[in-house]
Design an enzyme around this catalytic site. Sequence first.
Site, mmCIF file in Angstrom:
data_model
loop_
_atom_site.group_PDB
_atom_site.id
_atom_site.type_symbol
_atom_site.label_atom_id
_atom_site.label_comp_id
_atom_site.label_asym_id
_atom_site.label_seq_id
_atom_site.Cartn_x
_atom_site.Cartn_y
_atom_site.Cartn_z
ATOM 1 N N GLN A 308 49.602 -11.022 -22.796
ATOM 2 C CA GLN A 308 50.436 -12.302 -23.173
ATOM 3 C C GLN A 308 49.503 -13.256 -24.111
ATOM 4 O OE1 GLN A 308 53.659 -13.358 -22.410
ATOM 5 N NE2 GLN A 308 53.098 -15.008 -23.844
ATOM 6 N N SER A 309 47.976 -13.203 -23.990
ATOM 7 C CA SER A 309 47.243 -13.885 -24.705
ATOM 8 C C SER A 309 47.301 -13.486 -26.198
ATOM 9 C CB SER A 309 46.020 -13.765 -24.145
ATOM 10 O OG SER A 309 45.647 -12.379 -24.214
#
Length: 663
Positions: A308-309
């Site tokens: 997600q980052s």
Amino acid sequence: MTSPMEKSTEKHQSEAPRRPLYVYDLPLQILNSLSLRTDTGNGTTAQQTAEEVPARSREQSPTPSSTSDNVAGSQACSLCSLAFATVHDQRDHLKTDLHHYNLKQKLHGLTPVSEPEFEKLVSNLDESISGSDPSDSEDEEDEAGRKDTTLTALLRKQATLADKLGSKSDDGTEDSARKRVGGGHQPLLWFSSPTLPDKTNFGIYKALFTAEELEREDAIIDTIKQRQLAPMPAPKPEKDGSAVPAGYKGRHVFLCMIGGGHFAAMLVSLAPRQSKHSSTGPLNREAVVLAHKTFHRYTTRRKQGGSQSANDNAKGAAHSAGASIRRYNEQALVEDVRALLRDWKPLIDTSDLLFIRATGMTNRRTLFGPYDDQVLRANDPRIRGFPFNTRRATQNELMRAFIELTRLKVKEINEPAEASLADTTAKSSTPKAPPKPAVPKLTEEEETALLHTTQLQAMIRRSKLPALLSYLKTESLSTNFRFQPADTQQNHHAPTPLHLAAAQNSAPLVTGLLTRGGADPTILNGEGKTAFELAGERGTRDAFRVGRAELGESAWDWEAARVPAALKREEAEKRAEREKKEIEKGENEKRKAEEERLKTEGPKIGPSSARKGGILGGAPLKTAQERREEEARGLTPELRMRLDRERRARAAEERMRKMREGG
């Protein structure tokens, strides 16, 4: 006549290669007979074929009692210089980026690379690879994406670098650069021994030695002798219940893998443990695991790849419930891993070697920081990569890696002439993909029509009326544009924007295309039907009637378009509102009648109730899947997708609420 001693030596020569030999506890006869081979380049090359002699006995080998059968077999990849425990593992390796990359290297006459070297090449790219492994069933769906992104990007980058360097000079600069990009040292040191059959050698991973020890080839045998350790009893657990024996003074190694939300770490003693499975049985060597721990957090975007980052850094922060959960889990995983490393710091600091797999900047920052009270540092000379293929980070995978690292390899290396013949045979036996049929080259007009078709159909499916009308005007396209290619099933059924809007039951699009875009409702599709006849809902059919009323009878031949009598917009809206109220009134009446019945009669118990199901009726309860199917029955595909999205969003919000309450 053969003497008893000679017979014993011959028997030992035939049996020794079949025993799994532990690098830190070798028999004296083998230890004293080793000699370093310099004619093999300290490792098998891409032109050599190697076949590992199978290991049968567990004697003198450190194997865990729970995974004693997990030893590498005879399967190997001579191209990548890797050995595998099963045929399944070998087949999985053939699907990896490493193997495909080395095939490309070999086709271009370059030296194949080892897995640590390949991961180092990949880590320099902007793309990130998921932490899954080739045999990971959960993440196999990302494999196709990896081949199309990471491997392609790596090859493209190297090709660009080679082109730039090749244009500088013709004095060999380009060749040396290509070697730096694609070349690499072999992961094994090879030793000969008179205890082995002809053309058979012992192999030890270079990762077990320091750079200074590898430079002193004349003293490498003495270095191996200094590494021999006597078996010792396992350390006793701490009185305070701590899993890590802080006072342990023996030699040990640290192994760690992290990727895709999975983390596994292990501290293993290098001195084997002797144990008897029976009072009369032989002594066995078993690995002594000082401590082990695994974590898993949901951090990887399913079917899309990457953390997600990484997605936030590339596209900006997403605001979905799933994205919030993944961000929370990423931070929780970082805190869990760093807390574990702090607890293990005394034994990590005294470890002989640190074997770490952490691909990608996010995973490397988790381990190497910088952060307060940092335990691992990227410049630690003890750090090694795993010089072979690894799978998902689990305790079993770490133990398999430890056994693979510390076991003496026994391989038969053929002569160059035989290897060349085997290489030719392997090439001829490789299945070739059938030639693809030649695709006819499209003209510029045909390519433009295909592009317009893709854009228009996408906007219609998403009911983007303003964007659709703007695109038609900007590109100077007719509202009656014919989708291409015309011979496909979809374009045969819905050849124009108005046909597709009617088939999608998008009443606003139908009204807009008729009244604002001037779409022709009399056009027939390949089945001889007008756009009106494709409408499946009353609201969409009313949109055609409203268009007839607003455009007038002279605008089109409405009879040819098969559109019924005109209907004013106000009348259509009033009827829709009236029908809505009638439905609500009927539902309210049913609910009130049921409430009154329950007050007077109570819940029904009997055959009629049993037929209806439920707890009181005695019928089995419906499962969640059956309830979902019942709710979705009769809905259009678009409504089903919307219902599924709402369910997932509610489930994600409930998980977030529980985490906040529990935190």
